[in-house]
Design a protein around this motif. Structure first.
Motif, PDB file in Angstrom:
ATOM      1  N   ARG A  63      43.226 -13.474  -7.041  1.00 13.01           N
ATOM      2  CA  ARG A  63      42.548 -13.842  -5.785  1.00 13.01           C
ATOM      3  C   ARG A  63      41.358 -14.773  -6.020  1.00 13.01           C
ATOM      4  O   ARG A  63      41.218 -15.788  -5.336  1.00 13.01           O
ATOM      5  CB  ARG A  63      42.132 -12.599  -5.002  1.00 13.01           C
ATOM      6  CG  ARG A  63      43.358 -11.899  -4.395  1.00 13.01           C
ATOM      7  CD  ARG A  63      42.987 -10.803  -3.438  1.00 13.01           C
ATOM      8  NE  ARG A  63      42.389 -11.368  -2.234  1.00 13.01           N
ATOM      9  CZ  ARG A  63      41.543 -10.715  -1.451  1.00 13.01           C
ATOM     10  NH1 ARG A  63      41.198  -9.481  -1.739  1.00 13.01           N
ATOM     11  NH2 ARG A  63      41.034 -11.268  -0.381  1.00 13.01           N
ATOM     12  N   LEU A  82      40.963 -18.706  -4.689  1.00 10.57           N
ATOM     13  CA  LEU A  82      39.793 -19.194  -3.954  1.00 10.57           C
ATOM     14  C   LEU A  82      39.251 -20.455  -4.612  1.00 10.57           C
ATOM     15  O   LEU A  82      39.022 -21.474  -3.944  1.00 10.57           O
ATOM     16  CB  LEU A  82      38.700 -18.122  -3.891  1.00 10.57           C
ATOM     17  CG  LEU A  82      37.327 -18.609  -3.410  1.00 10.57           C
ATOM     18  CD1 LEU A  82      37.378 -19.042  -1.946  1.00 10.57           C
ATOM     19  CD2 LEU A  82      36.271 -17.538  -3.626  1.00 10.57           C
ATOM     20  N   TYR A  83      39.018 -20.406  -5.914  1.00 15.51           N
ATOM     21  CA  TYR A  83      38.443 -21.556  -6.608  1.00 15.51           C
ATOM     22  C   TYR A  83      39.341 -22.780  -6.464  1.00 15.51           C
ATOM     23  O   TYR A  83      38.859 -23.895  -6.216  1.00 15.51           O
ATOM     24  CB  TYR A  83      38.187 -21.245  -8.080  1.00 15.51           C
ATOM     25  CG  TYR A  83      37.323 -20.027  -8.316  1.00 15.51           C
ATOM     26  CD1 TYR A  83      36.257 -19.726  -7.467  1.00 15.51           C
ATOM     27  CD2 TYR A  83      37.569 -19.164  -9.369  1.00 15.51           C
ATOM     28  CE1 TYR A  83      35.470 -18.599  -7.673  1.00 15.51           C
ATOM     29  CE2 TYR A  83      36.783 -18.041  -9.589  1.00 15.51           C
ATOM     30  CZ  TYR A  83      35.746 -17.766  -8.735  1.00 15.51           C
ATOM     31  OH  TYR A  83      34.967 -16.652  -8.945  1.00 15.51           O
ATOM     32  N   ARG A  88      41.516 -23.406  -4.051  1.00 14.59           N
ATOM     33  CA  ARG A  88      41.444 -23.890  -2.666  1.00 14.59           C
ATOM     34  C   ARG A  88      40.162 -24.695  -2.436  1.00 14.59           C
ATOM     35  O   ARG A  88      40.132 -25.606  -1.611  1.00 14.59           O
ATOM     36  CB  ARG A  88      41.490 -22.719  -1.672  1.00 14.59           C
ATOM     37  CG  ARG A  88      42.868 -22.191  -1.386  1.00 14.59           C
ATOM     38  CD  ARG A  88      42.907 -21.265  -0.188  1.00 14.59           C
ATOM     39  NE  ARG A  88      41.842 -20.293  -0.112  1.00 14.59           N
ATOM     40  CZ  ARG A  88      41.876 -19.063  -0.626  1.00 14.59           C
ATOM     41  NH1 ARG A  88      42.948 -18.639  -1.258  1.00 14.59           N
ATOM     42  NH2 ARG A  88      40.849 -18.246  -0.499  1.00 14.59           N
ATOM     43  N   MET A  89      39.101 -24.343  -3.153  1.00 19.26           N
ATOM     44  CA  MET A  89      37.827 -25.044  -3.006  1.00 19.26           C
ATOM     45  C   MET A  89      37.771 -26.336  -3.824  1.00 19.26           C
ATOM     46  O   MET A  89      36.765 -27.037  -3.804  1.00 19.26           O
ATOM     47  CB  MET A  89      36.671 -24.117  -3.388  1.00 19.26           C
ATOM     48  CG  MET A  89      36.499 -22.960  -2.416  1.00 19.26           C
ATOM     49  SD  MET A  89      35.075 -21.918  -2.819  1.00 19.26           S
ATOM     50  CE  MET A  89      33.731 -22.976  -2.232  1.00 19.26           C
ATOM     51  N   GLY A 149      32.827 -14.428  -0.645  1.00 18.57           N
ATOM     52  CA  GLY A 149      32.987 -15.075  -1.948  1.00 18.57           C
ATOM     53  C   GLY A 149      32.862 -16.586  -1.835  1.00 18.57           C
ATOM     54  O   GLY A 149      32.178 -17.226  -2.624  1.00 18.57           O
ATOM     55  N   ARG A 150      33.494 -17.148  -0.836  1.00 19.30           N
ATOM     56  CA  ARG A 150      33.424 -18.587  -0.603  1.00 19.30           C
ATOM     57  C   ARG A 150      31.986 -19.015  -0.319  1.00 19.30           C
ATOM     58  O   ARG A 150      31.515 -20.031  -0.837  1.00 19.30           O
ATOM     59  CB  ARG A 150      34.320 -18.977   0.565  1.00 19.30           C
ATOM     60  CG  ARG A 150      34.330 -20.475   0.843  1.00 19.30           C
ATOM     61  CD  ARG A 150      35.082 -20.827   2.089  1.00 19.30           C
ATOM     62  NE  ARG A 150      36.336 -21.496   2.046  1.00 19.30           N
ATOM     63  CZ  ARG A 150      36.721 -22.498   1.275  1.00 19.30           C
ATOM     64  NH1 ARG A 150      35.931 -22.945   0.350  1.00 19.30           N
ATOM     65  NH2 ARG A 150      37.880 -23.068   1.386  1.00 19.30           N
ATOM     66  N   GLU A 151      31.274 -18.248   0.490  1.00 19.20           N
ATOM     67  CA  GLU A 151      29.882 -18.572   0.807  1.00 19.20           C
ATOM     68  C   GLU A 151      29.010 -18.540  -0.451  1.00 19.20           C
ATOM     69  O   GLU A 151      28.114 -19.380  -0.611  1.00 19.20           O
ATOM     70  CB  GLU A 151      29.335 -17.613   1.854  1.00 19.20           C
ATOM     71  CG  GLU A 151      29.951 -17.814   3.225  1.00 19.20           C
ATOM     72  CD  GLU A 151      29.405 -16.831   4.244  1.00 19.20           C
ATOM     73  OE1 GLU A 151      28.196 -16.894   4.523  1.00 19.20           O
ATOM     74  OE2 GLU A 151      30.177 -15.999   4.742  1.00 19.20           O
ATOM     75  N   GLY A 157      35.178 -14.060   3.722  1.00 17.15           N
ATOM     76  CA  GLY A 157      34.600 -15.336   3.310  1.00 17.15           C
ATOM     77  C   GLY A 157      33.309 -15.253   2.528  1.00 17.15           C
ATOM     78  O   GLY A 157      32.690 -16.287   2.255  1.00 17.15           O
ATOM     79  N   VAL A 216      30.055 -19.153  -3.539  1.00 13.88           N
ATOM     80  CA  VAL A 216      30.391 -20.356  -4.317  1.00 13.88           C
ATOM     81  C   VAL A 216      29.740 -21.579  -3.682  1.00 13.88           C
ATOM     82  O   VAL A 216      29.185 -22.433  -4.389  1.00 13.88           O
ATOM     83  CB  VAL A 216      31.913 -20.543  -4.441  1.00 13.88           C
ATOM     84  CG1 VAL A 216      32.241 -21.858  -5.152  1.00 13.88           C
ATOM     85  CG2 VAL A 216      32.542 -19.368  -5.203  1.00 13.88           C
ATOM     86  N   GLU A 217      29.755 -21.681  -2.360  1.00 15.00           N
ATOM     87  CA  GLU A 217      29.101 -22.809  -1.683  1.00 15.00           C
ATOM     88  C   GLU A 217      27.605 -22.847  -1.999  1.00 15.00           C
ATOM     89  O   GLU A 217      27.027 -23.929  -2.176  1.00 15.00           O
ATOM     90  CB  GLU A 217      29.319 -22.736  -0.167  1.00 15.00           C
ATOM     91  CG  GLU A 217      30.741 -23.014   0.266  1.00 15.00           C
ATOM     92  CD  GLU A 217      31.186 -24.459   0.092  1.00 15.00           C
ATOM     93  OE1 GLU A 217      30.346 -25.335  -0.209  1.00 15.00           O
ATOM     94  OE2 GLU A 217      32.397 -24.703   0.244  1.00 15.00           O
TER      95      GLU A 217
END
Length: 161
Positions: free
Chosen positions: A128, A132-133, A135-136, A99-101, A97, A103-104
């Motif tokens: 991948r 992710l993008y 899904r966000m 990468g997601r963090e 997670g 982007v957040e």
């Protein structure tokens, strides 16, 4: 959960290597290899944009460059938008997670600055990251697709804030 903050000068070298390795491992470098030096030059990104680092127990494990319109690193940002580039995560923490963090953290900065949209370009072969993008909530922005070299095609994405 990673700690996200501005990268410190002592971290620039390792941050640059994280980016270079992530792009090389994913096969997202132009055949001529010219982009590796740009990825490794985290110090320049820290001066001419905003360089963030993700830390796991005080060890850099990821990075992203936050760009505003007119910055030398801006590729597609327009007024009222924040762009991010060179998102990279160490393979040893992939899937956790980070990468997601990162982007957040970009989204949080954009909101705090009053930006209406966050934009980015991602290689069409980077499946991948694209997943992710999407899904966000990021959506395609095909009018901003472009190719920096003959063998790399970048796809535009955006998220309205």
């Amino acid at each position: 959960m990673a700690t996200i903050r501005a990268a410190l000068p002592a971290e620039y070298e390792v941050v640059g290597e994280i980016a270079a390795k992530a792009y090389a491992d994913a096969g997202n470098l132009p055949a001529d290899g010219s982009y590796v030096s740009v990825l490794r030059d985290a110090a320049d990104r820290a001066v001419n944009a905003e360089l963030l680092v993700a830390l796991d127990e005080d060890r850099p494990v990821g990075t992203v460059t936050v760009v505003r319109p007119g910055d030398s690193y801006s590729e597609i940002a327009r007024p009222g938008e924040v762009e991010f580039r060179m998102l990279a995560v160490s393979p040893d923490v992939a899937g956790r997670g980070v990468g997601r963090e990162l982007v957040e953290a970009v989204l949080e900065r954009a909101r705090s600055e009053g930006a209406g949209r966050v934009v980015l370009c991602v290689s069409e072969t980077a499946l991948r990251p694209r997943e992710l993008y999407e899904r966000m909530g990021f959506r395609r922005l095909p009018e901003r697709d472009w190719s920096p070299t003959g063998d790399i095609r970048l796809l535009g994405y955006f998220l309205e804030l």
